[in-house]
Design a protein around this motif. Sequence first.
Motif, mmCIF file in Angstrom:
data_model
loop_
_atom_site.group_PDB
_atom_site.id
_atom_site.type_symbol
_atom_site.label_atom_id
_atom_site.label_comp_id
_atom_site.label_asym_id
_atom_site.label_seq_id
_atom_site.Cartn_x
_atom_site.Cartn_y
_atom_site.Cartn_z
ATOM 1 N N LEU A 1 43.942 -26.543 67.036
ATOM 2 C CA LEU A 1 42.808 -26.891 66.185
ATOM 3 C C LEU A 1 41.868 -27.910 66.818
ATOM 4 O O LEU A 1 40.698 -27.979 66.466
ATOM 5 C CB LEU A 1 43.301 -27.422 64.840
ATOM 6 N N THR A 2 42.391 -28.711 67.744
ATOM 7 C CA THR A 2 41.545 -29.753 68.325
ATOM 8 C C THR A 2 40.455 -29.187 69.228
ATOM 9 O O THR A 2 39.464 -29.863 69.476
ATOM 10 C CB THR A 2 42.400 -30.749 69.132
ATOM 11 N N TRP B 1 38.878 -26.208 68.607
ATOM 12 C CA TRP B 1 37.959 -25.395 67.824
ATOM 13 C C TRP B 1 36.982 -26.293 67.092
ATOM 14 O O TRP B 1 37.335 -27.354 66.614
ATOM 15 C CB TRP B 1 38.723 -24.553 66.787
ATOM 16 N N ARG B 2 35.724 -25.858 67.006
ATOM 17 C CA ARG B 2 34.738 -26.599 66.229
ATOM 18 C C ARG B 2 34.920 -26.243 64.757
ATOM 19 O O ARG B 2 34.910 -25.086 64.393
ATOM 20 C CB ARG B 2 33.331 -26.242 66.700
ATOM 21 N N TRP B 3 35.097 -27.268 63.938
ATOM 22 C CA TRP B 3 35.334 -27.082 62.518
ATOM 23 C C TRP B 3 34.082 -26.507 61.884
ATOM 24 O O TRP B 3 32.980 -26.993 62.102
ATOM 25 C CB TRP B 3 35.692 -28.428 61.904
ATOM 26 N N GLY B 4 34.246 -25.472 61.083
ATOM 27 C CA GLY B 4 33.106 -24.845 60.434
ATOM 28 C C GLY B 4 33.411 -24.505 58.991
ATOM 29 O O GLY B 4 34.564 -24.562 58.549
ATOM 30 N N HIS C 1 33.479 -21.674 57.562
ATOM 31 C CA HIS C 1 34.345 -20.504 57.420
ATOM 32 C C HIS C 1 35.819 -20.884 57.514
ATOM 33 O O HIS C 1 36.660 -20.282 56.859
ATOM 34 C CB HIS C 1 33.975 -19.440 58.462
ATOM 35 N N MET C 2 36.133 -21.909 58.305
ATOM 36 C CA MET C 2 37.518 -22.384 58.385
ATOM 37 C C MET C 2 37.903 -23.111 57.087
ATOM 38 O O MET C 2 39.009 -22.937 56.573
ATOM 39 C CB MET C 2 37.691 -23.321 59.578
ATOM 40 N N LEU C 3 36.967 -23.910 56.569
ATOM 41 C CA LEU C 3 37.225 -24.647 55.336
ATOM 42 C C LEU C 3 37.471 -23.692 54.172
ATOM 43 O O LEU C 3 38.400 -23.887 53.379
ATOM 44 C CB LEU C 3 36.046 -25.565 55.016
ATOM 45 N N ILE D 1 40.931 -22.118 54.265
ATOM 46 C CA ILE D 1 41.969 -23.044 53.812
ATOM 47 C C ILE D 1 41.866 -23.262 52.303
ATOM 48 O O ILE D 1 42.877 -23.292 51.591
ATOM 49 C CB ILE D 1 41.871 -24.372 54.587
ATOM 50 N N LYS E 1 28.995 -17.898 58.410
ATOM 51 C CA LYS E 1 28.878 -19.281 57.944
ATOM 52 C C LYS E 1 28.070 -19.363 56.658
ATOM 53 O O LYS E 1 28.402 -20.125 55.751
ATOM 54 C CB LYS E 1 28.234 -20.147 59.027
#
Length: 136
Positions: free
Chosen positions: A14-15, A17-20, A22-24, A27, A112
């Motif tokens: 995870l470190t 990957w750029r948090w976006g 779509h990931m949020l 989860i 996104k």
Amino acid sequence: MASRNPARPLSPHLTIWRWGPHMLVSILHRVTGSGMATVGAGLLVWFLAALAGGEESYATFVDTFTVESGKLNVLGYIVGIGLTLSLFQHMMTGIRHLVLDTGAGYELRRNKLGALATMLASVTLTAAFWLYLGMK
């Protein structure tokens, strides 16, 4: 047994990957589903126990989730609004996944935008629902 070969490639973490959004949303979909199941089961058990406990225990349950003569119960509102927000977020993300299952919306910008739309729609629907309840 797994080998400890340092030349073996490592799996991405995870470190890197750029948090976006779509990931949020992915989860949030899991968290809202689990949360609704857990809180819903707890409320169902409490409701059934209140029914079995008699009029006084049932009145306590009902008083927790209703407003009577201007008396505001904060716990009831927190649970109610939280469950409503979870329901709408889970539903909007489910609709997004349904669209993705058709093969549409995989372009990065559209993906996104769809993720942000689920969060905006869930907050809007929750606010509209509670405003509607407040008008009654």
